[in-house]
Enzyme design. Structure first.
Site, PDB file in Angstrom:
ATOM      1  N   PRO A 132       0.901  -1.292   0.204  1.00  0.00           N
ATOM      2  CA  PRO A 132       0.271  -0.065  -0.519  1.00  0.00           C
ATOM      3  C   PRO A 132       1.197   1.089   0.365  1.00  0.00           C
ATOM      4  O   PRO A 132       1.696   1.668   1.136  1.00  0.00           O
ATOM      5  CB  PRO A 132      -0.571  -0.222   1.378  1.00  0.00           C
ATOM      6  CG  PRO A 132      -0.883  -1.764   1.733  1.00  0.00           C
ATOM      7  CD  PRO A 132       0.756  -1.866   1.188  1.00  0.00           C
ATOM      8  N   GLU A 133       0.435   2.111  -1.089  1.00  0.00           N
ATOM      9  CA  GLU A 133       1.450   3.143  -1.251  1.00  0.00           C
ATOM     10  C   GLU A 133       0.127   3.946  -0.821  1.00  0.00           C
ATOM     11  O   GLU A 133      -0.576   3.981  -0.865  1.00  0.00           O
ATOM     12  CB  GLU A 133       2.220   3.199  -2.284  1.00  0.00           C
ATOM     13  CG  GLU A 133       3.473   2.205  -2.295  1.00  0.00           C
ATOM     14  CD  GLU A 133       3.631   1.931  -4.065  1.00  0.00           C
ATOM     15  OE1 GLU A 133       4.209   3.372  -5.015  1.00  0.00           O
ATOM     16  OE2 GLU A 133       4.553   1.432  -4.109  1.00  0.00           O
ATOM     17  N   LYS A 166       2.541   6.755   3.686  1.00  0.00           N
ATOM     18  CA  LYS A 166       1.496   6.241   3.407  1.00  0.00           C
ATOM     19  C   LYS A 166       0.795   5.923   4.743  1.00  0.00           C
ATOM     20  O   LYS A 166       0.815   4.237   5.358  1.00  0.00           O
ATOM     21  CB  LYS A 166       2.345   5.021   3.467  1.00  0.00           C
ATOM     22  CG  LYS A 166       3.397   5.063   2.154  1.00  0.00           C
ATOM     23  CD  LYS A 166       4.358   3.906   1.733  1.00  0.00           C
ATOM     24  CE  LYS A 166       5.715   3.871   1.040  1.00  0.00           C
ATOM     25  NZ  LYS A 166       6.230   3.149   1.001  1.00  0.00           N
ATOM     26  N   ARG A 168       1.460 -10.210   6.681  1.00  0.00           N
ATOM     27  CA  ARG A 168       2.950 -10.392   6.980  1.00  0.00           C
ATOM     28  C   ARG A 168       3.462  -9.452   7.842  1.00  0.00           C
ATOM     29  O   ARG A 168       4.501  -9.913   8.466  1.00  0.00           O
ATOM     30  CB  ARG A 168       4.200 -10.116   5.756  1.00  0.00           C
ATOM     31  CG  ARG A 168       3.865 -10.783   3.925  1.00  0.00           C
ATOM     32  CD  ARG A 168       4.564 -10.168   2.739  1.00  0.00           C
ATOM     33  NE  ARG A 168       5.965 -10.298   3.697  1.00  0.00           N
ATOM     34  CZ  ARG A 168       7.309  -9.882   2.564  1.00  0.00           C
ATOM     35  NH1 ARG A 168       6.324  -9.877   1.427  1.00  0.00           N
ATOM     36  NH2 ARG A 168       8.204  -9.731   3.019  1.00  0.00           N
ATOM     37  N   ARG A 205      14.081  -5.420  -3.676  1.00  0.00           N
ATOM     38  CA  ARG A 205      12.117  -5.234  -4.191  1.00  0.00           C
ATOM     39  C   ARG A 205      13.192  -5.182  -6.177  1.00  0.00           C
ATOM     40  O   ARG A 205      13.789  -4.518  -6.658  1.00  0.00           O
ATOM     41  CB  ARG A 205      12.071  -3.667  -4.417  1.00  0.00           C
ATOM     42  CG  ARG A 205      11.711  -3.725  -2.918  1.00  0.00           C
ATOM     43  CD  ARG A 205      10.868  -4.423  -2.114  1.00  0.00           C
ATOM     44  NE  ARG A 205       9.245  -4.255  -2.721  1.00  0.00           N
ATOM     45  CZ  ARG A 205       8.420  -2.818  -1.972  1.00  0.00           C
ATOM     46  NH1 ARG A 205       9.162  -1.830  -1.895  1.00  0.00           N
ATOM     47  NH2 ARG A 205       7.284  -3.554  -2.725  1.00  0.00           N
TER      48      ARG A 205
END
Ligand code: ZN
Length: 267
Positions: free
Chosen positions: A2-3, A59, A112, A256
């Site tokens: 989620p950004e 965020k 997570r 990433r």
């Protein structure tokens, strides 16, 4: 994951369904998400109160607790915010659940467990404590502020866009989208970018984030709902550049994956 756009959607969801309703029960499914805060403390601060307003910074999502203080939510890589009514619709990986008067439940989910549910006395102090730079969509965050924020920085542009202390809200996926739209190679050092191109990059940051919000960031089939020519639907194995058709290049940085077109994005 989620950004800024995803968290803005959570914020709107919370504003639409969760405000001005008495919190009748607080359930903490896994207290690790609270960090050093105890479930007992969270419970005592929320029970019988209402959430009265929302605020987003980068965020982070903050909800003002009627009376005093703020509930702070950070979603890490897999977090989310959902409302449900029937117990059977309780979403998987619900870590904190607030029961609201009127029968709705507010679930903070996080598979997570990277992320945080917390309390803050003051929103501005919280933002300062988290060392967050200006929110990427804040009205006061203009071209001049952006220039000043990156002045003297000598790192690659992608890591700069993702640096929450410089600019709050952009993560891996939207950094790639922004750089694709601005036609800048993610490995370009930001101090090598000329002034007009830096202004264009600034405008692209804002445009990409706003478009993602208006297309319902994070929803099912969202990638397909982004405008034609977006990189997002092509972020996959075998993905091709939506502009020139060449296979996209991928590089790893900090665990990433970065996607870009070596042909269209210049260094
Ligand atoms: Zn291309």
């Amino acid at each position: 994951m989620p950004e800024l756009p995803d968290v803005e959607i959570f914020k709107r969801r919370l504003a639409r369904h969760g405000l001005r309703k008495k919190i009748t029960h607080v359930a903490v499914g896994d207290s690790r998400i609270l960090g050093t805060l105890s479930a007992r403390k969270l419970n005592s601060r929320l029970l019988g109160r209402q959430l009265v307003s929302t605020r987003r910074h980068g965020k982070h999502l903050l909800a003002k607790i009627g009376g005093d203080g703020w509930l702070t939510l950070h979603f890490g890589l897999t977090g989310g915010l959902q409302f449900f009514k029937a117990p059977a619709s309780r979403p998987p990986f619900t870590r904190v659940c607030l029961d609201l008067a009127g029968g709705e439940h507010l679930a903070y989910t996080n598979k997570r467990m990277i992320g945080r549910v917390g309390l803050a006395e003051d929103a501005r102090a919280f933002i300062a404590h988290e060392k967050l730079g200006p929110d990427a969509l804040d009205r006061r965050f203009g071209t001049a502020v952006f220039r000043k924020a990156v002045a003297g920085v000598r790192r690659d542009v992608k890591s700069v866009l993702m640096d929450q202390e410089i600019l709050a809200g952009v993560g891996n996926i939207y950094a790639d989208e922004i750089l694709f739209r601005a036609r800048i190679d993610p490995r370009t050092r930001i101090d090598k970018i000329e002034a007009p191109e830096l202004s264009r990059l600034y405008r692209t940051i804002r445009a990409v984030l706003k478009t993602a919000i208006s297309r319902g960031a994070g929803s099912e089939q969202f990638a397909e709902r982004m405008p034609k020519g977006s990189l997002l639907p092509m972020r996959k194995k075998g993905g091709r550049c939506p502009r020139c058709g060449h296979p996209l290049k991928t590089i790893k940085s900090g665990g990433r994956t970065t996607y870009f077109c070596a042909g269209c994005q210049k260094r």
